[in-house]
Design a protein around this motif. Structure first.
Motif, PDB file in Angstrom:
ATOM      1  N   SER A 266      25.614  57.141  29.580  1.00 59.83           N
ATOM      2  CA  SER A 266      25.157  57.658  28.253  1.00 59.83           C
ATOM      3  C   SER A 266      24.101  58.517  28.595  1.00 59.83           C
ATOM      4  N   SER A 267      23.125  58.235  29.902  1.00 55.12           N
ATOM      5  CA  SER A 267      22.100  58.985  29.945  1.00 55.12           C
ATOM      6  C   SER A 267      22.295  60.478  30.463  1.00 55.12           C
ATOM      7  N   ILE A 268      23.894  60.670  30.661  1.00 55.76           N
ATOM      8  CA  ILE A 268      23.976  62.070  30.997  1.00 55.76           C
ATOM      9  C   ILE A 268      25.066  62.906  29.893  1.00 55.76           C
ATOM     10  N   SER A 269      25.016  62.064  28.991  1.00 54.63           N
ATOM     11  CA  SER A 269      26.237  62.533  28.029  1.00 54.63           C
ATOM     12  C   SER A 269      25.931  63.096  26.729  1.00 54.63           C
ATOM     13  N   GLY A 270      24.459  63.514  26.712  1.00 56.01           N
ATOM     14  CA  GLY A 270      23.767  63.885  25.580  1.00 56.01           C
ATOM     15  C   GLY A 270      23.395  63.056  24.518  1.00 56.01           C
ATOM     16  N   PRO A 271      22.814  63.640  23.405  1.00 54.59           N
ATOM     17  CA  PRO A 271      22.107  62.504  22.399  1.00 54.59           C
ATOM     18  C   PRO A 271      22.866  61.490  21.977  1.00 54.59           C
TER      19      PRO A 271
ATOM     20  N   MET B 220       9.800  65.422  26.540  1.00 58.04           N
ATOM     21  CA  MET B 220       9.119  65.062  27.684  1.00 58.04           C
ATOM     22  C   MET B 220       9.439  63.245  27.646  1.00 58.04           C
ATOM     23  N   ILE B 221       9.398  62.757  26.711  1.00 54.62           N
ATOM     24  CA  ILE B 221       9.640  61.234  26.811  1.00 54.62           C
ATOM     25  C   ILE B 221      11.233  60.896  27.546  1.00 54.62           C
ATOM     26  N   TYR B 222      12.014  61.635  26.814  1.00 56.62           N
ATOM     27  CA  TYR B 222      13.305  61.441  27.529  1.00 56.62           C
ATOM     28  C   TYR B 222      13.457  61.711  28.904  1.00 56.62           C
ATOM     29  N   TRP B 223      12.777  62.605  29.256  1.00 53.72           N
ATOM     30  CA  TRP B 223      12.920  63.152  30.684  1.00 53.72           C
ATOM     31  C   TRP B 223      12.287  61.956  31.617  1.00 53.72           C
ATOM     32  N   PHE B 224      10.986  61.312  30.932  1.00 52.68           N
ATOM     33  CA  PHE B 224      10.453  60.183  31.973  1.00 52.68           C
ATOM     34  C   PHE B 224      11.209  58.916  31.728  1.00 52.68           C
ATOM     35  N   LEU B 225      12.017  58.499  30.585  1.00 55.42           N
ATOM     36  CA  LEU B 225      12.678  57.509  30.638  1.00 55.42           C
ATOM     37  C   LEU B 225      13.874  57.809  31.693  1.00 55.42           C
ATOM     38  N   LYS B 226      14.308  58.926  31.636  1.00 58.59           N
ATOM     39  CA  LYS B 226      15.463  58.988  32.719  1.00 58.59           C
ATOM     40  C   LYS B 226      14.939  58.820  34.172  1.00 58.59           C
TER      41      LYS B 226
ATOM     42  N   TYR C 100       4.534  62.103  40.426  1.00 58.37           N
ATOM     43  CA  TYR C 100       3.824  61.726  38.863  1.00 58.37           C
ATOM     44  C   TYR C 100       3.762  62.553  37.794  1.00 58.37           C
ATOM     45  N   TYR C 101       3.899  63.869  37.983  1.00 56.05           N
ATOM     46  CA  TYR C 101       3.774  64.549  36.728  1.00 56.05           C
ATOM     47  C   TYR C 101       4.926  65.417  36.491  1.00 56.05           C
ATOM     48  N   TYR C 102       5.717  65.562  37.509  1.00 59.41           N
ATOM     49  CA  TYR C 102       7.144  66.545  37.306  1.00 59.41           C
ATOM     50  C   TYR C 102       8.111  65.974  38.019  1.00 59.41           C
ATOM     51  N   PRO C 103       8.501  64.790  37.685  1.00 58.50           N
ATOM     52  CA  PRO C 103       9.558  63.894  38.252  1.00 58.50           C
ATOM     53  C   PRO C 103      10.908  64.513  38.239  1.00 58.50           C
ATOM     54  N   ARG C 104      11.589  64.310  39.333  1.00 60.96           N
ATOM     55  CA  ARG C 104      13.039  65.019  39.185  1.00 60.96           C
ATOM     56  C   ARG C 104      13.191  66.570  39.218  1.00 60.96           C
ATOM     57  N   ARG C 105      11.951  67.291  39.230  1.00 68.75           N
ATOM     58  CA  ARG C 105      12.066  68.833  39.031  1.00 68.75           C
ATOM     59  C   ARG C 105      12.388  69.512  40.191  1.00 68.75           C
ATOM     60  N   LEU C 106      12.042  68.737  41.483  1.00 74.71           N
ATOM     61  CA  LEU C 106      11.906  69.383  42.765  1.00 74.71           C
ATOM     62  C   LEU C 106      13.252  69.012  43.374  1.00 74.71           C
TER      63      LEU C 106
END
Length: 264
Positions: A36-41, A75-81, A204-210
């Motif tokens: 579900s985490s990758i299937s949209g809202p 942003m909240i959703y990104w950090f949850l992921k 810490y601040y841009y997780p999973r962006r690199l």
């Protein structure tokens, strides 16, 4: 360039069991289905985002609101992921990230505010994307002199360029490519602290962006520095690929999009 040491970045694969009989609900209050985490809202996603949002409001009311604030649902959703949909871990990491953004005055960074250090040419965001559609952040190590340049100004430039690269993300893309041009690297350019800061910022601040980091034409002198840095970067070290200029040309760019510094 240097950084403070960053803890290990942990993104373990979450095993999914399929029991023969189970009456447990698919979602719990603090967890979320991997699929579900990758299937949209979904309602489960919305519920977890709302839970984090309410907890931040209750426990950290002084945190700023708005874009990149405690009520920014994207942003909240990104950090949850990033935290595998663990609410408590997401709240903890988000709190640190939002506080840092506020204290570091990230929203006030601009081309003008970092112009002095940017004019050295030590780092820049490429106008074009790589062949995988990722924004590209280039660091020219031979132009970095830690004994001369203010470390805080270096950190500001680094943060500004990360923000600039992320602003260039095309729809459907989530990661950027980092390139460290190590041609001409010498002892005067060595800066373990700043290198650690860069990876620390992404953790810490841009997780999973690199998405990937290329160390291009690293000289023999760089190898002992890498041996010192590698344990500090932990799993981030797996993102690093040592390669040649020819590899950059043939595998990551077209003739039109190749960075000027890598042209013949």
């Amino acid at each position: 360039m240097a950084l403070r040491a960053c803890p290990a970045l942990r993104h373990p694969i979450i095993p999914i069991a399929f029991p023969t009989v189970s009456r447990k609900p698919l979602f719990t209050k603090r967890s979320f289905s991997v699929h579900s985490s990758i299937s949209g809202p979904t309602e489960a996603r919305k519920q977890l985002v709302l839970e984090v949002k309410k907890q931040l409001e209750r426990d950290h009311p002084s945190l700023p609101i708005g874009k990149n604030g405690r009520d920014d649902e994207e942003m909240i959703y990104w950090f949850l992921k990033d935290r595998r949909f663990d609410v408590e871990e997401a709240v903890s990491k988000l709190t640190k990230a939002i506080k840092w953004r506020y204290e570091f005055k990230v929203s006030e960074l601009s081309e003008e505010s970092v112009k002095g250090v940017a004019d050295t040419g030590k780092a820049y965001v490429l106008d074009s994307l790589d062949v995988n559609g990722r924004p590209v952040l280039v660091v020219v190590a031979s132009k970095h002199f830690p004994s001369v340049h203010d470390p805080i100004e270096n950190e500001k430039l680094c943060t500004f360029l990360i923000e600039k690269a992320l602003d260039k993300l095309p729809p459907g893309k989530e990661e950027i490519l980092g390139i460290f041009d190590l041609r001409g690297f010498g002892p005067e350019n060595a800066d373990l602290k700043f290198l650690t800061f860069i990876f620390d910022a992404f953790y810490y601040y841009y997780p999973r962006r690199l998405g990937q980091v290329l160390f291009v034409d690293a000289p023999f002198l760089f190898k002992p520095i890498w041996q010192l840095a590698k344990p500090l970067l932990k799993s981030y070290a797996s993102l690093v690929k040592f390669c040649s200029v020819e590899t950059v040309k043939s595998e990551y760019f077209t003739e039109e999009t190749l960075p000027a510094g890598f042209r013949d």
